[in-house]
Design a protein around this motif. Structure first.
Motif, PDB file in Angstrom:
ATOM      1  N   UNK A  89      43.252  35.288  34.264  1.00 32.38           N
ATOM      2  CA  UNK A  89      44.334  35.868  35.058  1.00 32.38           C
ATOM      3  C   UNK A  89      43.770  36.820  36.093  1.00 32.38           C
ATOM      4  N   UNK A  90      44.211  36.694  37.331  1.00 29.97           N
ATOM      5  CA  UNK A  90      43.779  37.574  38.408  1.00 29.97           C
ATOM      6  C   UNK A  90      42.429  37.206  38.995  1.00 29.97           C
ATOM      7  N   UNK A  91      41.782  36.180  38.464  1.00 36.35           N
ATOM      8  CA  UNK A  91      40.451  35.811  38.952  1.00 36.35           C
ATOM      9  C   UNK A  91      40.530  35.023  40.257  1.00 36.35           C
ATOM     10  N   UNK A  92      41.706  34.625  40.677  1.00 41.44           N
ATOM     11  CA  UNK A  92      41.838  33.863  41.908  1.00 41.44           C
ATOM     12  C   UNK A  92      42.028  34.718  43.147  1.00 41.44           C
ATOM     13  N   UNK A  93      42.177  36.021  42.977  1.00 40.27           N
ATOM     14  CA  UNK A  93      42.412  36.902  44.116  1.00 40.27           C
ATOM     15  C   UNK A  93      41.115  37.154  44.883  1.00 40.27           C
TER      16      UNK A  93
END
Length: 108
Positions: free
Chosen positions: A23-27
């Protein structure tokens, strides 16, 4: 250092080492390069500087959006493209521990 000649780094947020989720690693993050070297505080011994831009991190949904934001403000930017990592994850089920014909050793 003036804001017009500011250098920024754009990179993808890494996966948290504390959890297995992504989670949040795509930002994509936009971070400022240090404006001055860090020096040790004589009282505490902690490193620090007067550069407050080092505390600022901006988040974007894509590298293009971050690059457009930096270009609109006249900042020099570099984009760190992460290597492509193929997740080789096999879906598992708890019931597989008890299936007939299991070839793995039982651990307990």
């Amino acid at each position: 250092m003036s804001r017009e000649s500011q250098t920024v780094r754009i990179h993808r947020q890494p996966k948290s080492a504390m959890q297995s989720g992504r989670a949040g690693a795509g930002e994509w993050l936009l971070e400022f390069a240090p404006g001055e070297p860090k020096r040790l505080d004589p009282l505490t011994g902690w490193p620090g500087s007067g550069d407050t831009q080092g505390q600022v991190t901006l988040r974007f949904p894509s590298a293009e959006a971050a690059a457009a934001y930096a270009a609109a403000r006249g900042w020099t930017y570099e984009v760190a493209v992460p290597p492509v990592v193929k997740a080789d994850i096999k879906p598992k089920a708890y019931a597989d521990n008890f299936r007939f014909g299991r070839t793995d050793n039982w651990s307990h």
